[in-house]
Design an enzyme around this catalytic site. Structure first.
Site, PDB file in Angstrom:
ATOM      1  N   LYS A 202       0.862  -1.189   0.000  1.00  0.00           N
ATOM      2  CA  LYS A 202       0.000   0.000   0.000  1.00  0.00           C
ATOM      3  C   LYS A 202       0.891   1.228   0.000  1.00  0.00           C
ATOM      4  O   LYS A 202       1.669   1.451   0.929  1.00  0.00           O
ATOM      5  CB  LYS A 202      -0.917   0.002   1.225  1.00  0.00           C
ATOM      6  CG  LYS A 202      -1.859   1.194   1.272  1.00  0.00           C
ATOM      7  CD  LYS A 202      -2.758   1.129   2.498  1.00  0.00           C
ATOM      8  CE  LYS A 202      -3.697   2.306   2.569  1.00  0.00           C
ATOM      9  NZ  LYS A 202      -4.566   2.259   3.775  1.00  0.00           N
ATOM     10  N   ARG A 212     -10.870   9.542   1.666  1.00  0.00           N
ATOM     11  CA  ARG A 212     -10.778  10.164   2.991  1.00  0.00           C
ATOM     12  C   ARG A 212     -11.972  11.076   3.249  1.00  0.00           C
ATOM     13  O   ARG A 212     -12.416  11.214   4.384  1.00  0.00           O
ATOM     14  CB  ARG A 212      -9.447  10.906   3.121  1.00  0.00           C
ATOM     15  CG  ARG A 212      -8.278   9.922   3.208  1.00  0.00           C
ATOM     16  CD  ARG A 212      -6.922  10.582   3.200  1.00  0.00           C
ATOM     17  NE  ARG A 212      -5.870   9.550   3.239  1.00  0.00           N
ATOM     18  CZ  ARG A 212      -4.607   9.757   2.919  1.00  0.00           C
ATOM     19  NH1 ARG A 212      -4.216  10.963   2.547  1.00  0.00           N
ATOM     20  NH2 ARG A 212      -3.729   8.773   2.963  1.00  0.00           N
ATOM     21  N   LYS A 225       1.236  10.037   5.919  1.00  0.00           N
ATOM     22  CA  LYS A 225       1.360   8.625   6.301  1.00  0.00           C
ATOM     23  C   LYS A 225       2.627   7.980   5.738  1.00  0.00           C
ATOM     24  O   LYS A 225       2.700   6.763   5.595  1.00  0.00           O
ATOM     25  CB  LYS A 225       0.112   7.856   5.838  1.00  0.00           C
ATOM     26  CG  LYS A 225      -1.180   8.426   6.416  1.00  0.00           C
ATOM     27  CD  LYS A 225      -2.380   7.515   6.161  1.00  0.00           C
ATOM     28  CE  LYS A 225      -3.632   8.070   6.823  1.00  0.00           C
ATOM     29  NZ  LYS A 225      -4.779   7.134   6.767  1.00  0.00           N
ATOM     30  N   LYS A 256      -2.180  -1.478  -3.743  1.00  0.00           N
ATOM     31  CA  LYS A 256      -3.026  -0.296  -3.673  1.00  0.00           C
ATOM     32  C   LYS A 256      -2.148   0.952  -3.757  1.00  0.00           C
ATOM     33  O   LYS A 256      -1.162   1.037  -3.033  1.00  0.00           O
ATOM     34  CB  LYS A 256      -3.816  -0.310  -2.349  1.00  0.00           C
ATOM     35  CG  LYS A 256      -4.775   0.844  -2.177  1.00  0.00           C
ATOM     36  CD  LYS A 256      -5.487   0.755  -0.826  1.00  0.00           C
ATOM     37  CE  LYS A 256      -6.450   1.912  -0.654  1.00  0.00           C
ATOM     38  NZ  LYS A 256      -7.120   1.898   0.657  1.00  0.00           N
ATOM     39  N   SER A 282     -10.276   5.486  -4.905  1.00  0.00           N
ATOM     40  CA  SER A 282     -11.240   6.569  -5.108  1.00  0.00           C
ATOM     41  C   SER A 282     -10.778   7.599  -6.131  1.00  0.00           C
ATOM     42  O   SER A 282     -11.572   8.084  -6.942  1.00  0.00           O
ATOM     43  CB  SER A 282     -11.517   7.251  -3.768  1.00  0.00           C
ATOM     44  OG  SER A 282     -10.315   7.753  -3.199  1.00  0.00           O
ATOM     45  N   TYR A 321     -15.253   0.667  -7.164  1.00  0.00           N
ATOM     46  CA  TYR A 321     -16.538   1.331  -6.968  1.00  0.00           C
ATOM     47  C   TYR A 321     -17.421   1.212  -8.206  1.00  0.00           C
ATOM     48  O   TYR A 321     -18.617   1.502  -8.146  1.00  0.00           O
ATOM     49  CB  TYR A 321     -16.305   2.807  -6.627  1.00  0.00           C
ATOM     50  CG  TYR A 321     -15.435   2.988  -5.405  1.00  0.00           C
ATOM     51  CD1 TYR A 321     -15.971   2.865  -4.123  1.00  0.00           C
ATOM     52  CD2 TYR A 321     -14.066   3.249  -5.522  1.00  0.00           C
ATOM     53  CE1 TYR A 321     -15.170   3.000  -2.995  1.00  0.00           C
ATOM     54  CE2 TYR A 321     -13.265   3.390  -4.396  1.00  0.00           C
ATOM     55  CZ  TYR A 321     -13.820   3.260  -3.145  1.00  0.00           C
ATOM     56  OH  TYR A 321     -13.029   3.387  -2.029  1.00  0.00           O
TER      57      TYR A 321
END
Length: 332
Positions: A202, A212, A225, A256, A282, A321
């Site tokens: 990731k 988010r 992060k 990812k 997303s 999605y």
């Protein structure tokens, strides 16, 4: 493999592209509804279906509405869903205790969908960011995201999800040692059949922005992060992480984001042969939707082409999605 072929004109490669019927005969990869996992968002309330502004066509749903969506997904032929909770700032804490609360929205949704749609494969997210006041995947002490204390909390979170009916645990936190700890916890709690799909590679990506928003983490996140998610310049590190997580007990692994990392997907599948998934995140989804809404691209064609790219790279499945739209298109 080195293909053998006669020189032109004995070999004319256009022969096998001359019609749809012929192209179908020699097609190397295929996309099926069984390849799709539909990520969904659950929130508190009843009768709520709230649009996510940065993700056109995506909603935060209360548990009752998410059950309705699961029934519709099953009718469309979608066999797997991944549940993410939306948590407002007012419900976030430094101790993240909501993450392993049996009555949190994600666990309530697991039980409700399991009862209403028994055959649906249910996947969860294991990370503290959706419950953490500062938006990080782990506990923060003196500005540092601490590893081992976080892992202890992740085990409690995973066990609560397994108790609620999760089929697949998805650790997305990127802490060291969490796969071994979660696997040991599941075995000790007699959840030996619960699978782990590790977000093993990731990356610290800018493609996560709309997600988010969807889970309420944009306003909560302090800093970045990069001390636990991967540097997007690295490829060999991803292979080391995948190997480690497989050795620790992961049943499946994930890369990812998706499309910018197809090279990683291919390396992972070629190196290990393990079930390999990608998350079409997303930002990827929203870019396609925005370009389509502006009339710049054909949404359906780009959607299908992007998903075939994952299959061509070696992925066994994709979290996307687009799953309901793909199902409707494939069902005619």
């Amino acid at each position: 493999m080195r293909p053998q072929q006669a020189p032109f004109p004995a070999t004319r490669l256009r022969r096998t592209r001359q019609s749809e019927g012929v192209r179908a005969l020699v097609r190397e990869n295929a996309l099926s509804l069984g390849d799709l996992i539909w990520p969904v968002f659950v929130r508190s309330g009843e009768g709520v279906e709230e649009p996510v502004p940065s993700m056109p066509g995506v909603y935060r749903r209360s548990v009752d509405k998410l059950v309705d969506a699961a029934r519709e997904a099953s009718d469309l032929g979608i066999g797997a869903m991944c549940i993410f909770p939306y948590t407002g700032i007012e419900d976030r804490t430094e101790d993240c205790a909501g993450a392993w609360d049996p009555e949190n929205n994600a666990n309530r949704a697991l039980r409700a969908i399991r009862e209403a749609v028994p055959d649906m494969v249910l996947m969860t997210d294991v990370a503290l960011d959706t419950y953490n006041i500062n938006g990080h995947d782990g506990f923060v002490e003196d500005g540092i995201i601490v590893n081992d204390r976080t892992v202890e909390a992740l085990v409690k979170m995973a066990l609560a999800q397994a108790d609620a009916g999760a089929d697949i645990i998805g650790p997305s936190d990127m802490m060291d040692g969490r796969i071994a700890a979660i696997r040991a916890g599941l075995e000790g709690a007699r959840h030996s059949d619960v699978m782990i799909m590790s977000y093993a590679a990731k990356y610290a990506s800018a493609f996560y922005g709309p997600f988010r928003d969807a889970v309420g983490a944009s306003g909560a996140l302090t800093g970045d992060k990069k001390t636990y998610q991967m540097d997007y310049a690295n490829s060999n590190e991803a292979i080391r992480l995948i190997e480690r997580d497989l050795r620790e007990g992961a049943d499946m692994v994930m890369v990812k984001p998706g499309m910018p990392y197809l090279d990683i997907c291919h390396r992972v599948k070629s190196s290990f042969g393990a079930p390999t998934f990608a998350y079409q995140v997303s930002g990827e989804y929203s870019m396609v939707k925005a370009a389509a809404q502006n009339g710049w691209i054909d949404e359906d064609r780009v959607m299908m082409e992007s998903l075939m790219g994952f299959k061509r790279a070696g992925c066994d499945g994709v979290l996307t999605y687009f799953a309901p739209a793909v199902a409707r298109l494939m069902n005619g």
